[in-house]
Write an enzyme that holds these catalytic residues in place. Structure first.
Site, PDB file in Angstrom:
ATOM      1  N   ASN A  10       0.882  -1.170   0.000  1.00 16.96           N
ATOM      2  CA  ASN A  10       0.000   0.000   0.000  1.00 16.96           C
ATOM      3  C   ASN A  10       0.919   1.219   0.000  1.00 16.96           C
ATOM      4  O   ASN A  10       1.482   1.574   1.026  1.00 16.96           O
ATOM      5  CB  ASN A  10      -0.889  -0.027   1.255  1.00 16.96           C
ATOM      6  CG  ASN A  10      -1.734   1.225   1.401  1.00 16.96           C
ATOM      7  OD1 ASN A  10      -1.799   2.051   0.481  1.00 16.96           O
ATOM      8  ND2 ASN A  10      -2.380   1.379   2.551  1.00 16.96           N
ATOM      9  N   LYS A  12       0.241   4.255  -0.367  1.00 20.58           N
ATOM     10  CA  LYS A  12      -0.395   5.451   0.209  1.00 20.58           C
ATOM     11  C   LYS A  12      -0.103   6.686  -0.668  1.00 20.58           C
ATOM     12  O   LYS A  12      -0.064   6.553  -1.883  1.00 20.58           O
ATOM     13  CB  LYS A  12       0.062   5.637   1.654  1.00 20.58           C
ATOM     14  CG  LYS A  12      -0.110   4.364   2.481  1.00 20.58           C
ATOM     15  CD  LYS A  12       0.006   4.587   3.953  1.00 20.58           C
ATOM     16  CE  LYS A  12      -0.117   3.254   4.683  1.00 20.58           C
ATOM     17  NZ  LYS A  12      -0.141   3.389   6.117  1.00 20.58           N
ATOM     18  N   HIS A  95      -9.732   0.906   4.428  1.00 21.08           N
ATOM     19  CA  HIS A  95      -8.491   1.121   5.183  1.00 21.08           C
ATOM     20  C   HIS A  95      -8.766   2.075   6.353  1.00 21.08           C
ATOM     21  O   HIS A  95      -9.566   3.003   6.226  1.00 21.08           O
ATOM     22  CB  HIS A  95      -7.416   1.700   4.262  1.00 21.08           C
ATOM     23  CG  HIS A  95      -6.045   1.682   4.887  1.00 21.08           C
ATOM     24  ND1 HIS A  95      -5.643   2.623   5.795  1.00 21.08           N
ATOM     25  CD2 HIS A  95      -5.020   0.810   4.757  1.00 21.08           C
ATOM     26  CE1 HIS A  95      -4.406   2.334   6.193  1.00 21.08           C
ATOM     27  NE2 HIS A  95      -4.006   1.244   5.576  1.00 21.08           N
ATOM     28  N   GLU A  97      -7.176   4.476   7.484  1.00 18.15           N
ATOM     29  CA  GLU A  97      -6.939   5.902   7.192  1.00 18.15           C
ATOM     30  C   GLU A  97      -8.137   6.516   6.478  1.00 18.15           C
ATOM     31  O   GLU A  97      -8.480   7.678   6.702  1.00 18.15           O
ATOM     32  CB  GLU A  97      -5.644   6.050   6.372  1.00 18.15           C
ATOM     33  CG  GLU A  97      -4.420   5.821   7.258  1.00 18.15           C
ATOM     34  CD  GLU A  97      -3.190   5.315   6.534  1.00 18.15           C
ATOM     35  OE1 GLU A  97      -3.103   5.430   5.299  1.00 18.15           O
ATOM     36  OE2 GLU A  97      -2.294   4.794   7.235  1.00 18.15           O
ATOM     37  N   GLU A 167      -5.917  -5.457   9.998  1.00 20.82           N
ATOM     38  CA  GLU A 167      -4.929  -4.431  10.303  1.00 20.82           C
ATOM     39  C   GLU A 167      -5.249  -3.759  11.639  1.00 20.82           C
ATOM     40  O   GLU A 167      -6.054  -2.807  11.680  1.00 20.82           O
ATOM     41  CB  GLU A 167      -4.926  -3.372   9.200  1.00 20.82           C
ATOM     42  CG  GLU A 167      -4.564  -3.914   7.844  1.00 20.82           C
ATOM     43  CD  GLU A 167      -3.847  -2.874   7.000  1.00 20.82           C
ATOM     44  OE1 GLU A 167      -2.741  -3.155   6.558  1.00 20.82           O
ATOM     45  OE2 GLU A 167      -4.399  -1.774   6.821  1.00 20.82           O
ATOM     46  N   GLY A 173       1.964   1.702  10.826  1.00 21.41           N
ATOM     47  CA  GLY A 173       2.919   2.813  10.743  1.00 21.41           C
ATOM     48  C   GLY A 173       3.555   3.172  12.073  1.00 21.41           C
ATOM     49  O   GLY A 173       4.189   4.216  12.204  1.00 21.41           O
ATOM     50  N   SER A 213       2.946  -2.783  10.237  1.00 18.82           N
ATOM     51  CA  SER A 213       4.404  -2.829  10.459  1.00 18.82           C
ATOM     52  C   SER A 213       5.011  -4.188  10.118  1.00 18.82           C
ATOM     53  O   SER A 213       5.961  -4.624  10.766  1.00 18.82           O
ATOM     54  CB  SER A 213       4.746  -2.420  11.900  1.00 18.82           C
ATOM     55  OG  SER A 213       4.290  -1.102  12.149  1.00 18.82           O
TER      56      SER A 213
HETATM   57  C1  PEP Z   1      -1.076  -0.118   6.047  1.00 19.03           C
HETATM   58  O1  PEP Z   1      -1.257   1.078   6.088  1.00 19.03           O
HETATM   59  O2  PEP Z   1      -1.865  -0.835   5.404  1.00 19.03           O
HETATM   60  C2  PEP Z   1       0.086  -0.688   6.740  1.00 19.03           C
HETATM   61  C3  PEP Z   1       0.048  -1.942   7.088  1.00 19.03           C
HETATM   62  O3  PEP Z   1       1.107   0.176   7.010  1.00 19.03           O
HETATM   63  P1  PEP Z   1       2.510  -0.187   7.719  1.00 19.03           P
HETATM   64  O4  PEP Z   1       3.027  -1.447   7.087  1.00 19.03           O
HETATM   65  O5  PEP Z   1       3.394   1.001   7.426  1.00 19.03           O
HETATM   66  O6  PEP Z   1       2.236  -0.358   9.169  1.00 19.03           O
END
Ligand code: PEP
Length: 248
Positions: A10, A12, A95, A97, A167, A173, A213
């Site tokens: 992703n 972003k 997601h 976000e 998630e 993040g 992460s």
């Molecule tokens: C995400 O935003 O889908 C995600 C998993 O981000 P990160 O790997 O940076 O935690």
């Protein structure tokens, strides 16, 4: 039935079109693996150059967002048929976000899942709990409710082509990862929820990712779990490390 692993990046809001093409070139040899579905979910403006850049490779292209109408007076929006025509195969929906920053609720997310299938796109449906819900111990009910709402009216045949990304918001993040056991507990519960809502073959077919992460160091352990069929990766998808995750 063996489910095919799916590792999706992703990106972003991180790469300009020329940077996106450069990243495709940087990752090209690192992400080779015929046993895995590799997906780059990229910003809308990067879709056309990225589709071109990955032609002839094992990489599939995904989008990060779209609007539920096919066409019309929706200034600034992009439709699912537009994505399909541009060569997009996967679409991230729900997601955290988009839920938290852009106020997307489960009614809209459900409409998006149905529209994506109608347009021939494969949704990557995200779910997951906040730190407060994790601490309160009510995260399983929360996620079950998200899945139930988001898949209302979606058929079993469609769900067989769905990807669900678990998630935990507290792990996105932040550098903090759910342990492999914490991730497996929820991914297993999601599969059981699909079995209750549909049937056992549908639950066996649906692919469930962990996201939060995930990196080159922790991917192998997470991916070794029975109900974790892949990863949705933010930060580490922009680096050569992504190749290590694909090949973990
Ligand atoms: C995400 O935003 O889908 C995600 C998993 O981000 P990160 O790997 O940076 O935690």
């Amino acid at each position: 039935m063996a489910r095919r692993r799916i590792i999706a990046g992703n990106w972003k809001m991180n790469k300009t079109p020329s940077e996106a093409v450069a990243l495709c070139a940087e990752l090209k040899d690192l992400v080779k693996n015929d046993a895995v579905d590799v997906v780059y979910c990229v910003p809308a403006i990067d879709i056309v150059p990225v589709v071109e850049a990955v032609k002839g490779t094992n990489v599939h292209v995904g989008a990060e967002n779209f609007y539920i109408e096919d066409k019309g007076a929706f200034t600034g929006e992009i439709s699912a048929p537009m994505l399909k025509d541009a060569g997009v195969e996967y679409i991230i929906i729900g997601h955290s976000e988009r839920r938290d920053i852009f106020g997307e609720n489960d009614v809209l997310i459900n409409q998006k899942v149905k529209k994506a299938f109608e347009a021939g796109l494969k949704p990557i449906l995200c779910c997951g709990e906040s730190l407060a819900l994790r601490k309160a111990g009510t995260y399983q009910e929360w996620i079950k409710r998200q899945i139930t709402w988001d898949l209302s009216g979606v058929t079993a045949d469609q769900v067989k082509n769905l990807v669900i990304a678990y998630e935990p918001i507290w792990a996105i993040g932040t550098g903090e990862t759910a342990t492999a056991d914490q991730a497996e507990e929820v991914c297993k519960m999601i599969r059981e929820t699909i079995a209750e809502m549909y049937d056992a073959p549908t639950a066996e077919a649906v692919r469930i990712q962990y996201g939060g992460s995930m990196n080159a160091g922790n991917a192998a352990e997470l991916l070794s779990k029975a109900d974790i069929d892949g990863g949705l990766i933010g930060g580490a998808s922009l680096k050569p490390d992504f190749g290590k995750i694909v090949n973990a």
